[in-house]
Design an enzyme around this catalytic site. Structure first.
Site, PDB file in Angstrom:
ATOM      1  N   GLU A 275     -24.892  -2.343  -5.505  1.00 43.19           N
ATOM      2  CA  GLU A 275     -23.693  -2.820  -6.204  1.00 43.19           C
ATOM      3  C   GLU A 275     -23.872  -4.224  -6.763  1.00 43.19           C
ATOM      4  OE1 GLU A 275     -19.588  -4.552  -4.457  1.00 43.19           O
ATOM      5  OE2 GLU A 275     -20.088  -2.521  -3.828  1.00 43.19           O
TER       6      GLU A 275
ATOM      7  N   LEU B 217       1.208   3.483  -2.274  1.00 43.35           N
ATOM      8  CA  LEU B 217       0.503   4.654  -2.792  1.00 43.35           C
ATOM      9  C   LEU B 217      -0.370   5.279  -1.710  1.00 43.35           C
ATOM     10  CD1 LEU B 217      -0.159   6.516  -5.138  1.00 43.35           C
ATOM     11  CD2 LEU B 217      -1.946   4.908  -5.838  1.00 43.35           C
ATOM     12  N   LYS B 218      -1.062   4.461  -0.953  1.00 44.65           N
ATOM     13  CA  LYS B 218      -1.887   4.974   0.152  1.00 44.65           C
ATOM     14  C   LYS B 218      -1.038   5.787   1.128  1.00 44.65           C
ATOM     15  CE  LYS B 218      -4.256   3.265   4.301  1.00 44.65           C
ATOM     16  NZ  LYS B 218      -5.512   4.030   4.232  1.00 44.65           N
TER      17      LYS B 218
ATOM     18  N   HIS C 110     -28.136   1.312   6.265  1.00 43.39           N
ATOM     19  CA  HIS C 110     -27.420   2.427   5.644  1.00 43.39           C
ATOM     20  C   HIS C 110     -26.973   2.022   4.251  1.00 43.39           C
ATOM     21  CE1 HIS C 110     -24.771   5.775   4.939  1.00 43.39           C
ATOM     22  NE2 HIS C 110     -23.768   4.963   4.716  1.00 43.39           N
TER      23      HIS C 110
ATOM     24  N   HIS D 295     -16.055  12.069   3.272  1.00 45.89           N
ATOM     25  CA  HIS D 295     -14.828  11.753   2.554  1.00 45.89           C
ATOM     26  C   HIS D 295     -14.026  13.002   2.204  1.00 45.89           C
ATOM     27  CE1 HIS D 295     -17.160   8.005   1.821  1.00 45.89           C
ATOM     28  NE2 HIS D 295     -15.992   7.495   2.108  1.00 45.89           N
TER      29      HIS D 295
ATOM     30  N   GLY E 202     -22.030   5.230  12.398  1.00 50.76           N
ATOM     31  CA  GLY E 202     -21.514   4.116  13.194  1.00 50.76           C
ATOM     32  C   GLY E 202     -20.091   4.256  13.658  1.00 50.76           C
TER      33      GLY E 202
ATOM     34  N   ARG F 185       0.829  -1.217   0.000  1.00 46.80           N
ATOM     35  CA  ARG F 185       0.000   0.000   0.000  1.00 46.80           C
ATOM     36  C   ARG F 185       0.863   1.268   0.000  1.00 46.80           C
ATOM     37  NH1 ARG F 185      -3.858  -0.461   4.920  1.00 46.80           N
ATOM     38  NH2 ARG F 185      -2.030  -1.450   5.810  1.00 46.80           N
TER      39      ARG F 185
ATOM     40  N   GLU G  23     -17.000   1.777  17.177  1.00 50.99           N
ATOM     41  CA  GLU G  23     -16.328   0.706  16.436  1.00 50.99           C
ATOM     42  C   GLU G  23     -14.811   0.751  16.553  1.00 50.99           C
ATOM     43  OE1 GLU G  23     -17.834   0.447  12.446  1.00 50.99           O
ATOM     44  OE2 GLU G  23     -19.896   0.840  13.079  1.00 50.99           O
TER      45      GLU G  23
ATOM     46  N   ARG H 159      -8.184   4.820   0.108  1.00 54.61           N
ATOM     47  CA  ARG H 159      -8.932   3.844   0.897  1.00 54.61           C
ATOM     48  C   ARG H 159      -8.719   2.453   0.308  1.00 54.61           C
ATOM     49  NH1 ARG H 159     -11.003   1.533   5.336  1.00 54.61           N
ATOM     50  NH2 ARG H 159     -13.114   0.745   5.089  1.00 54.61           N
TER      51      ARG H 159
END
Length: 775
Positions: free
Chosen positions: A624, A18-19, A660, A713, A451, A16, A503, A534
Site C-alpha cells: 500500500e 452505516l456500519k 502476513h 471476509h 492471529g 458509524r 488477541e 469495517r
C-alpha cells in the site's frame, strides 16, 4: 467566481450509523427498507453539512452501502456471470452477494443471494484490494469477452432527486470509464479489458444524458489512473473516449488525484471536458504547468486542502499557491480538497479525548470544508474578512512546529547510532530453517491462523467497561486471560499445529500498539471506512516514537503456558503502523518508520526472552505504501524493507519470524518481499483462486509461504474439498516442505461457529494432503 466543492464525503456517519445498520441487516434484524432509510438519513445529513459550510454544490454519488466500485458494476449491469443472477433479484441482495460471497442455502438478509442457479457450495466474493495507495479496499471487477453493459440501476438518479428535493444544487460524481476498466481484472487469459471500452462508453453517455435531463449541470468523472504509468494504448484511449462522452449535454469535471500527472499532464489539460481537478497536495509542483497548458475556457479545480491526512492546513501556504492561479484564471477558480474526504474522520474539532493543544492542530472533514470557505473569502474579500480564522490557523501551525511534545532526543540518538548490520539475521534462511524445524518439530503442511479470533460481545463489553473505569484492571486482566484460555483450548481441539492467543485484549492491530507507544494520540470517534462495514480509528502519529515498556509479552507468556504446542507472538510491523496512522508531515516518513522499527525490535527481543518460539510481524500495508509511480518506488522499498528487517533481526536463528500480507498486488515487488527475509510469509489468495500465488512460484520465492485457503471476509464456510483444491494448486508452485496452511487473514470479524467449522475443514484438508504425500 470562486467556487468551493468536495470530491466526496465520508459515508459511514459520525457514529458509524452505516456500519451498525449494515451489520443488523446482515444478521436479519432489519429489512432492506430500514437499511435504505438509514442511507437516506446519512445522505441528507452529509449534504446539509456541505451546504452549511458554504459549498456551491453538494456531491451526489459518493454514497455506497459497501463500495463505490461495486456500485458501478451494479449501475452498469456488469455483475460476473458466475454469480448466476436471474435478473430479478433486488439490487441490495446482488450487492452483498458480490461483496460477501454466497453461502449455500443463504437467505436474503445479506448472507448472499438465494437464487437456485447457484451451485450447492455457494460462490466466493469478488476479490478485494487497495484503492491506489490508501487503506480503503475496493471490490475488483471481473471482465471477460462476454461482459455486457447496460444502464441497470436508477439508484444514482434517485439520489439526485433526493438532493434536489432538499433544495441542493447538485454535482454528481462517477468513476471515469477508463479507471473503471483499469481497476478490474480479466478472468480469461489473454483478454484485454480495454477492449470493452467501446461497449461501455454508450452506457456512460446514456447515464450522463439522463443526469442532464434531471437538471444536473456538472458531473465529476474521476480518472485517478492519469497519475499512473499507463501503457500507451490506455493513454491513447482517453481523447476519443472523452469525445464520445462530450456528446451528452452536461459539463464534465475530470478529476485526478493521489499522484503527479507528469507525462499525462498535457493530455489531461487538452481533453475535451469543461474542467479539470488536480491534486495540489501530492503534485503541487505541477500547478504552474497546468496553468500554462489548460485552455482558458476550461474550469480549474485545485485540490489544496489535504484529503488524506488530519493536519490543519497552512492557510498562508495555500493562499500563496492559489493567488497566482486566481490571477491567471481571471477570477475563475474552484477550490477543493485534494481528493475525496472518505479517508478522514467526519470531524475532530469537538473530540474530547484529545487535549486542547493537539486538537487545535487537526482538521476532519467538516473542518476541511470550513477551510475551503476561509480560503475563498480571503481570496475574494481580502484577508481582513477572515482575520480571526487566519490568526487561529497561523497560531496552530506555529504551536505545532515549536511544541516540545514532538521531539525526543533519545530516539534521535539511537537512530544515529544504529549499526549498518542491524537489519541482518545471524544466518541465512537455509540454516535457520533447519534449526527451527529441529526445535518446533512441525508436520508437513503445518496449520495455523493469522492471529485474531472472534471478538465476541463479551470481549467487547469487558473492554468497554474497562475503558469507562467500570471494570478494575485486575478483573479485566482475568477476563481476557479467560478468553485467551478459551481460544487456546478451541485451537487444540481443532488440531492446529501453531497456535495464537487470539488477541482478545486488542481493539485494533495498529491502535493497540499506538496506545502503548510514545508519539501517538487517539480520538474518541475518528472513524474511517476500510471496507464495507469495517471501520478503523487510525492513531494520530504526531511525535517521535518510543516504547516505554513491553506491550504484548504478558499475554503471549500466559498463552504459551496453557499449551505444549508452539505459540506465535503477534505484532504489527513498522510500515503498517505508519501507513494505517495519520502520520506527521514535518519529517520524512522514512525517519518515522525507523523509529517505529526500533520500538518493535525491542518487543520482538522481549518476546523471545519470554520463551515465545514464533513471532509474527504483520505487514499488510507494505504494498500500500508503494508510490504510484515506478520511478519513485525504489527509494521507498529500500527503507521500508530495511525497517521490517530492523524490527525482526535481533533474534536467534531458532526463533521463527513470520509476516502476513493481504489484499494487494504483490507481483511487482516480489524481490523486496523476499528481501524482508521472514522465515514464513502468509498471504491472501483465496478470492483470486490462488492466482496471486503464481507469481511467487514463478519468482521461486525462497522461504516458507502460507497461501490463504479460505476468505475470512465472507460468511460462507468452504468445505474440505474446496480447500484441498486450492492447496493442490499451491503445491504445484511451492515445494511441499515450504508450504503452510492458513486462512486469508485474521478472524476477529467472524463468529465462533463459522470460524470453528472453517478451521475444522482446513485442518482436515492439511491432514488429507499429508496422507496423500506419504502414501
Amino acid at each position: 467566481m470562486i467556487k468551493i466543492h468536495t470530491l466526496g464525503f465520508p459515508r459511514i456517519g459520525a457514529q458509524r450509523e452505516l456500519k451498525t445498520a449494515l451489520e443488523r441487516h446482515w444478521r436479519g434484524e432489519i429489512d432492506a427498507t430500514a437499511l435504505e432509510a438509514t442511507g437516506r438519513e446519512l445522505r441528507a445529513r452529509h449534504w446539509a453539512l456541505q451546504r452549511d459550510a458554504g459549498l456551491d454544490v453538494v456531491t451526489v454519488g459518493d454514497f455506497a452501502f459497501y463500495d463505490q466500485v461495486l456500485d458501478h458494476l451494479l449501475r452498469f449491469g456488469a455483475e460476473p456471470a458466475r454469480f448466476g443472477f436471474a435478473g430479478g433479484e433486488p439490487e441490495l441482495i446482488r450487492c452483498f452477494a458480490l461483496a460477501r460471497g454466497v453461502a449455500a442455502g443463504a437467505d436474503a438478509h445479506g448472507e448472499g443471494c438465494s437464487c437456485p442457479t447457484h451451485p450447492a457450495g455457494g460462490q466466493r466474493a469478488l476479490e478485494m484490494t487497495k484503492w491506489f495507495d490508501t487503506n480503503y479496499h475496493y471490490l475488483v471487477p471481473e471482465y471477460e469477452p462476454g461482459t455486457r453493459f447496460r444502464l441497470a440501476s436508477r439508484r444514482l438518479l434517485d439520489e439526485v432527486a433526493e438532493a434536489q428535493a432538499l433544495g441542493h444544487a447538485v454535482k454528481v460524481v462517477l468513476l471515469g470509464p477508463l479507471t473503471l476498466l483499469w481497476l478490474g481484472k480479466s478472468v480469461v487469459d489473454g483478454f484485454e479489458r480495454l477492449s470493452l471500452l467501446d461497449a461501455l462508453l454508450p452506457v456512460y453517455t446514456e447515464l450522463l444524458t439522463r443526469l442532464a435531463a434531471a437538471g444536473v449541470q456538472w458531473v465529476q468523472l474521476d480518472e485517478p489512473i492519469l497519475g499512473l504509468d499507463l501503457p500507451p494504448a490506455w493513454r491513447a484511449a482517453f481523447e476519443p473516449a472523452y469525445r464520445v462522452l462530450g456528446a451528452a449535454d452536461v459539463s464534465i469535471l475530470l478529476a485526478t488525484y493521489f499522484s503527479p500527472l507528469r507525462e499525462n499532464l498535457t493530455m489531461a489539460c487538452r481533453l475535451p471536458v469543461a474542467g479539470l481537478h488536480v491534486d495540489a497536495v501530492r503534485a503541487g509542483d505541477e500547478l504552474a504547468e497546468v496553468l500554462d497548458q489548460l485552455p482558458p475556457e476550461r474550469e480549474l479545480s485545485i485540490g489544496i486542502v489535504d484529503g488524506r491526512n488530519v493536519w490543519r492546513s497552512d492557510l498562508d501556504r495555500a493562499l500563496a499557491a492559489l493567488r497566482p492561479a486566481l490571477e491567471r484564471r481571471r477570477g475563475r477558480l474552484w477550490i477543493a480538497p485534494s481528493c475525496s474526504l472518505l479517508h478522514v474522520p467526519i470531524g475532530l474539532a469537538d473530540d474530547g479525548t484529545l487535549d486542547r493543544e493537539l486538537r487545535s492542530w487537526l482538521a476532519g472533514a467538516r473542518e476541511k470544508l470550513d477551510e475551503l470557505q476561509v480560503l475563498r473569502r480571503a481570496l475574494g474579500e481580502g484577508e481582513t474578512a477572515v482575520r480571526g480564522e487566519l490568526f487561529a490557523a497561523r497560531a496552530a501551525v506555529a504551536a505545532r512546529a515549536a511544541s516540545a511534545r514532538v521531539k525526543n532526543s533519545t530516539v534521535a540518538e539511537r537512530l544515529a547510532a544504529l549499526p549498518p548490520d542491524a537489519d541482518r539475521r545471524a544466518s541465512p534462511f537455509e540454516v535457520r530453517q533447519a534449526v527451527q524445524q529441529a526445535k518446533l518439530q512441525l508436520p508437513e503442511f503445518p496449520t495455523t491462523t493469522i492471529g485474531s479470533f472472534p471478538q465476541t460481545p463479551e470481549i467487547r463489553a469487558a473492554r468497554a467497561a474497562f475503558r469507562r473505569g467500570e471494570l478494575p484492571a485486575e478483573a479485566y486482566r482475568t477476563a481476557m486471560q479467560r478468553e485467551i484460555a478459551d481460544a487456546v483450548a478451541r485451537q487444540e481441539a481443532l488440531g492446529l499445529d501453531v497456535l495464537v492467543h487470539g488477541e482478545a485484549e486488542r481493539n485494533d492491530m495498529v491502535e493497540y500498539f499506538g496506545e502503548q507507544l510514545d508519539g501517538f494520540a487517539f480520538t474518541a470517534n475518528g472513524w474511517v471506512q476500510s471496507y464495507g462495514s469495517r471501520c478503523v480509528k487510525p492513531p494520530i502519529l504526531f511525535g517521535d516514537v518510543a516504547r516505554p515498556r513491553p506491550m504484548t509479552v504478558e499475554w503471549a507468556r500466559h498463552a504459551q503456558g496453557l499449551t505444549k504446542r508452539p505459540m506465535k507472538g503477534m505484532l504489527t510491523g513498522p510500515v503498517t503502523i505508519l501507513q494505517w496512522s495519520f502520520v506527521r508531515d514535518d519529517q520524512p516518513r522514512e525517519h518515522t518508520t525507523l523509529q517505529i522499527a526500533l520500538a518493535m525490535r525491542d518487543e520482538v527481543r522481549d518476546l523471545e526472552a519470554a520463551g515465545i518460539p514464533i513471532i509474527q510481524i504483520d505487514e499488510p500495508a507494505l504494498r500500500e505504501g508503494l508510490p504510484l509511480r515506478a520511478a519513485d518506488a525504489s527509494a521507498y522499498l529500500r527503507w521500508a524493507t530495511r525497517a521490517f528487517r530492523i524490527s525482526a533481526a535481533g533474534v536467534r536463528d531458532e526463533t521463527q519470524i513470520h509476516t502476513h500480507m493481504c489484499y494487494a498486488e504483490f507481483n511487482d515487488i516480489l524481490p523486496e518481499i523476499a528481501a524482508l527475509d521472514a522465515d514464513v510469509i502468509t498471504i491472501e489468495t483465496s478470492r483470486s483462486d490462488m492466482a496471486l500465488l503464481r507469481a511467487f512460484g514463478d519468482f521461486r520465492y525462497p522461504n516458507q509461504i502460507g497461501p490463504g485457503v479460505y476468505d475470512i471476509h465472507s460468511p460462507r464456510v468452504p468445505d474440505t474439498q474446496e480447500m484441498l483444491r486450492l492447496l493442490d494448486k499451491a503445491a504445484t508452485v511451492i515445494p511441499r516442505e515450504r508450504l503452510w496452511v492458513n486462512p486469508d487473514c485474521g478472524l476477529k470479524t467472524r463468529g465462533w461457529p463459522e470460524t470453528e467449522a472453517a478451521l475444522r475443514n482446513m485442518v482436515e484438508a492439511a491432514r488429507t494432503l499429508r496422507a496423500a504425500h506419504t502414501a
